[in-house]
Design a protein around this motif. Structure first.
Motif, PDB file in Angstrom:
ATOM      1  N   LEU A  77       0.995  -1.212  -0.056  1.00 44.22           N
ATOM      2  CA  LEU A  77       0.070   0.020  -0.018  1.00 44.22           C
ATOM      3  C   LEU A  77       0.863   1.167  -0.092  1.00 44.22           C
ATOM      4  O   LEU A  77       0.324   2.287  -0.337  1.00 44.22           O
ATOM      5  N   GLY A  78       2.061   1.219   0.349  1.00 44.06           N
ATOM      6  CA  GLY A  78       3.062   2.184   0.202  1.00 44.06           C
ATOM      7  C   GLY A  78       2.535   3.403   1.216  1.00 44.06           C
ATOM      8  O   GLY A  78       2.353   2.979   2.436  1.00 44.06           O
ATOM      9  N   GLN A  79       2.635   4.781   0.821  1.00 43.97           N
ATOM     10  CA  GLN A  79       2.416   5.645   1.576  1.00 43.97           C
ATOM     11  C   GLN A  79       0.839   5.937   1.979  1.00 43.97           C
ATOM     12  O   GLN A  79       0.399   6.690   2.981  1.00 43.97           O
ATOM     13  N   SER A  80      -0.058   4.923   1.229  1.00 41.53           N
ATOM     14  CA  SER A  80      -1.320   4.977   1.355  1.00 41.53           C
ATOM     15  C   SER A  80      -1.828   4.214   2.737  1.00 41.53           C
ATOM     16  O   SER A  80      -2.838   4.071   3.175  1.00 41.53           O
ATOM     17  N   GLY A  81      -0.892   3.319   3.346  1.00 46.73           N
ATOM     18  CA  GLY A  81      -1.029   2.447   4.204  1.00 46.73           C
ATOM     19  C   GLY A  81      -1.465   3.253   5.669  1.00 46.73           C
ATOM     20  O   GLY A  81      -0.843   4.120   5.703  1.00 46.73           O
ATOM     21  N   LEU A  82      -2.051   2.540   6.387  1.00 42.46           N
ATOM     22  CA  LEU A  82      -2.657   3.144   7.581  1.00 42.46           C
ATOM     23  C   LEU A  82      -1.208   3.748   8.545  1.00 42.46           C
ATOM     24  O   LEU A  82      -1.260   4.738   9.177  1.00 42.46           O
ATOM     25  N   ALA A  83      -0.464   2.823   8.819  1.00 35.22           N
ATOM     26  CA  ALA A  83       0.905   3.151   9.461  1.00 35.22           C
ATOM     27  C   ALA A  83       1.728   4.168   8.796  1.00 35.22           C
ATOM     28  O   ALA A  83       2.039   5.268   9.559  1.00 35.22           O
ATOM     29  N   ALA A  84       1.780   4.226   7.530  1.00 40.78           N
ATOM     30  CA  ALA A  84       2.616   5.245   6.933  1.00 40.78           C
ATOM     31  C   ALA A  84       2.043   6.608   6.833  1.00 40.78           C
ATOM     32  O   ALA A  84       2.594   7.654   7.144  1.00 40.78           O
ATOM     33  N   GLN A  85       0.526   6.659   6.782  1.00 43.72           N
ATOM     34  CA  GLN A  85      -0.316   7.762   7.153  1.00 43.72           C
ATOM     35  C   GLN A  85      -0.050   8.424   8.197  1.00 43.72           C
ATOM     36  O   GLN A  85       0.002   9.711   8.567  1.00 43.72           O
ATOM     37  N   GLN A  86       0.124   7.674   9.423  1.00 47.75           N
ATOM     38  CA  GLN A  86       0.490   8.108  10.779  1.00 47.75           C
ATOM     39  C   GLN A  86       2.007   8.512  10.972  1.00 47.75           C
ATOM     40  O   GLN A  86       2.382   8.836  12.029  1.00 47.75           O
ATOM     41  N   GLY A  87       2.753   8.390  10.015  1.00 48.42           N
ATOM     42  CA  GLY A  87       4.379   8.509  10.246  1.00 48.42           C
ATOM     43  C   GLY A  87       5.215   7.363  10.475  1.00 48.42           C
ATOM     44  O   GLY A  87       6.450   7.649  11.312  1.00 48.42           O
ATOM     45  N   PHE A  88       4.727   6.135  10.608  1.00 43.06           N
ATOM     46  CA  PHE A  88       5.338   4.941  10.903  1.00 43.06           C
ATOM     47  C   PHE A  88       5.793   4.036   9.798  1.00 43.06           C
ATOM     48  O   PHE A  88       5.051   3.931   8.870  1.00 43.06           O
ATOM     49  N   LEU A  89       6.846   3.457   9.963  1.00 42.54           N
ATOM     50  CA  LEU A  89       7.330   2.483   9.034  1.00 42.54           C
ATOM     51  C   LEU A  89       6.672   0.906   9.045  1.00 42.54           C
ATOM     52  O   LEU A  89       6.707   0.547   7.838  1.00 42.54           O
ATOM     53  N   ASN A  90       6.073   0.872  10.014  1.00 36.68           N
ATOM     54  CA  ASN A  90       5.425  -0.650  10.220  1.00 36.68           C
ATOM     55  C   ASN A  90       4.346  -0.491  11.001  1.00 36.68           C
ATOM     56  O   ASN A  90       4.349   0.507  12.068  1.00 36.68           O
ATOM     57  N   PRO A  91       3.400  -1.304  11.173  1.00 34.98           N
ATOM     58  CA  PRO A  91       2.306  -1.428  11.893  1.00 34.98           C
ATOM     59  C   PRO A  91       2.583  -1.699  13.390  1.00 34.98           C
ATOM     60  O   PRO A  91       2.011  -0.890  14.358  1.00 34.98           O
ATOM     61  N   GLU A  92       3.500  -2.439  13.608  1.00 31.29           N
ATOM     62  CA  GLU A  92       4.000  -2.651  15.064  1.00 31.29           C
ATOM     63  C   GLU A  92       4.403  -1.307  15.730  1.00 31.29           C
ATOM     64  O   GLU A  92       4.256  -1.295  16.888  1.00 31.29           O
ATOM     65  N   GLY A  93       5.171  -0.455  14.954  1.00 29.85           N
ATOM     66  CA  GLY A  93       5.450   0.923  15.593  1.00 29.85           C
ATOM     67  C   GLY A  93       4.265   1.659  16.206  1.00 29.85           C
ATOM     68  O   GLY A  93       4.238   2.300  17.139  1.00 29.85           O
ATOM     69  N   LEU A  94       3.155   1.788  15.075  1.00 31.50           N
ATOM     70  CA  LEU A  94       2.191   2.607  15.289  1.00 31.50           C
ATOM     71  C   LEU A  94       1.326   1.898  16.584  1.00 31.50           C
ATOM     72  O   LEU A  94       0.741   2.475  17.364  1.00 31.50           O
ATOM     73  N   ILE A  95       1.198   0.464  16.627  1.00 30.30           N
ATOM     74  CA  ILE A  95       0.489  -0.150  17.686  1.00 30.30           C
ATOM     75  C   ILE A  95       1.257   0.086  18.856  1.00 30.30           C
ATOM     76  O   ILE A  95       0.758   0.565  19.990  1.00 30.30           O
ATOM     77  N   GLN A  96       2.415   0.283  19.123  1.00 28.17           N
ATOM     78  CA  GLN A  96       3.479   0.634  20.109  1.00 28.17           C
ATOM     79  C   GLN A  96       3.063   1.827  20.575  1.00 28.17           C
ATOM     80  O   GLN A  96       2.857   2.169  22.123  1.00 28.17           O
ATOM     81  N   LYS A  97       3.039   2.995  19.794  1.00 28.42           N
ATOM     82  CA  LYS A  97       2.688   4.244  20.012  1.00 28.42           C
ATOM     83  C   LYS A  97       1.241   4.249  20.901  1.00 28.42           C
ATOM     84  O   LYS A  97       1.065   5.041  21.634  1.00 28.42           O
ATOM     85  N   LEU A  98       0.204   3.801  20.008  1.00 25.76           N
ATOM     86  CA  LEU A  98      -1.105   3.973  20.517  1.00 25.76           C
ATOM     87  C   LEU A  98      -1.287   3.202  21.785  1.00 25.76           C
ATOM     88  O   LEU A  98      -2.352   3.726  22.462  1.00 25.76           O
ATOM     89  N   THR A  99      -0.788   2.029  21.938  1.00 26.18           N
ATOM     90  CA  THR A  99      -1.232   1.347  23.212  1.00 26.18           C
ATOM     91  C   THR A  99      -0.175   1.458  24.618  1.00 26.18           C
ATOM     92  O   THR A  99      -0.449   1.014  25.534  1.00 26.18           O
ATOM     93  N   GLY A 100       1.171   1.966  24.067  1.00 27.30           N
ATOM     94  CA  GLY A 100       2.047   2.042  25.144  1.00 27.30           C
ATOM     95  C   GLY A 100       2.834   0.846  25.546  1.00 27.30           C
ATOM     96  O   GLY A 100       3.462   0.592  26.246  1.00 27.30           O
ATOM     97  N   THR A 101       2.597  -0.261  24.648  1.00 27.06           N
ATOM     98  CA  THR A 101       3.245  -1.449  24.802  1.00 27.06           C
ATOM     99  C   THR A 101       4.862  -1.516  24.063  1.00 27.06           C
ATOM    100  O   THR A 101       4.787  -0.541  23.614  1.00 27.06           O
ATOM    101  N   SER A 102       5.336  -2.599  24.354  1.00 28.35           N
ATOM    102  CA  SER A 102       6.609  -2.715  23.801  1.00 28.35           C
ATOM    103  C   SER A 102       6.439  -3.279  22.399  1.00 28.35           C
ATOM    104  O   SER A 102       5.437  -3.781  21.957  1.00 28.35           O
ATOM    105  N   LYS A 103       7.621  -2.972  21.436  1.00 28.57           N
ATOM    106  CA  LYS A 103       7.599  -3.561  20.106  1.00 28.57           C
ATOM    107  C   LYS A 103       7.421  -4.929  19.962  1.00 28.57           C
ATOM    108  O   LYS A 103       6.577  -5.637  19.050  1.00 28.57           O
ATOM    109  N   VAL A 104       7.939  -5.734  20.880  1.00 31.41           N
ATOM    110  CA  VAL A 104       8.029  -7.354  21.162  1.00 31.41           C
ATOM    111  C   VAL A 104       6.344  -7.644  21.353  1.00 31.41           C
ATOM    112  O   VAL A 104       5.913  -8.463  20.693  1.00 31.41           O
TER     113      VAL A 104
END
Length: 206
Positions: A77-104
Motif C-alpha cells: 500500500l506504500g504511503q497510503s497504508g494506515l501506519a505510513a499515513q501516521q508517520g510509522f514505517l511498520n504497523p508494530e511501531g504504530l501499535i506500540q505508540k497507540l497502546t504504550g506496549t513494547s515492540k515485542v
C-alpha cells in the motif's frame, strides 16, 4: 460507590458475547476497593478467575484489531497504508505508540491476530464447502437423469454431481480456537506458534 447490580443490568440485554458476559461478571464484583473488601472468600477466589477470563477476552480483541491495523498497513500500500499515513514505517511501531506496549508485544499481537484470522477464514471456507457439497448431492438426488444420484457405479450413464473436497484447516487451528474460546492466553498462543513454527511448510515444502 456505584450500585453493582445496576452496572450489570446495563449489559444484561447483550449476554451471549464472551466479552459482555465477562464484563457483567466483573461489574458484579464491585467498582472500588471497598466493594472488593466486602467479597466473601469464595467470591475473591472466583473473582480472580473472572478477571483473568475478562483479560483473555480483551486480549483476543486486541489481537484482532492489531491484525486489522497491520492488514491496512501492508507494504504494497506504500504511503497510503494506515501506519505510513501516521508517520510509522511498520504497523508494530504504530501499535506500540497507540497502546504504550513494547515492540515485542506489538509484534506478538499482530502475529497471533493473523493466526486467528487464518483459522477463522479456513473455518468459513470449510462451512461454505460443506454447504456446497450438500447442495450438489441434493441436486443429484433429485435429478431424474441420475438414478440414485450416482454415475459410473450403477451404469445408467447419468452425470454425477462433483462434490468439492473440504479445504484443509491450518495446523494452528486448535490453538486459535482455544484463544477465541477463552481457554488459552495470547502469550501461550504466541509461544506455541513461534515454538512450532510453520508446520505446513515443513511438511509440504515451501
Amino acid at each position: 460507590m456505584t450500585n453493582q447490580s445496576s452496572i450489570a443490568d446495563i449489559f444484561a440485554a447483550s449476554r451471549g458475547d464472551g466479552l459482555v458476559d465477562a464484563a457483567v461478571d466483573v461489574a458484579r464484583l464491585g467498582s472500588c476497593s471497598v466493594d472488593y473488601d466486602k467479597l466473601t472468600d469464595a467470591a475473591v477466589l472466583s473473582g480472580q478467575q473472572t478477571l483473568a477470563r475478562a483479560q483473555r477476552e480483551l486480549d483476543t480483541r486486541k489481537a484482532w484489531l492489531a491484525k486489522t491495523l497491520a492488514q491496512r498497513s501492508r507494504w504494497e500500500l506504500g504511503q497510503s497504508g494506515l501506519a505510513a499515513q501516521q508517520g510509522f514505517l511498520n504497523p508494530e511501531g504504530l501499535i506500540q505508540k497507540l497502546t504504550g506496549t513494547s515492540k515485542v508485544e506489538s509484534r506478538k499481537l499482530v502475529g497471533v491476530g493473523r493466526m486467528l484470522a487464518e483459522a477463522e477464514d479456513a473455518q468459513a471456507q470449510a462451512a461454505a464447502t460443506d454447504a456446497e457439497a450438500a447442495r450438489r448431492l441434493l441436486e443429484g438426488a433429485l435429478d431424474p437423469d441420475i438414478p440414485d444420484g450416482l454415475d459410473g457405479v450403477d451404469g445408467h450413464g447419468g452425470v454425477a454431481p462433483v462434490v468439492p473436497l473440504p479445504a484443509p484447516m491450518p495446523w494452528h487451528a486448535p490453538i486459535s480456537h482455544a484463544v477465541t474460546g477463552g481457554t488459552l492466553s495470547i502469550d501461550a498462543a504466541h509461544a506455541l506458534r513461534t515454538g512450532l513454527g510453520d508446520i505446513d511448510t515443513v511438511v509440504t515444502g515451501p
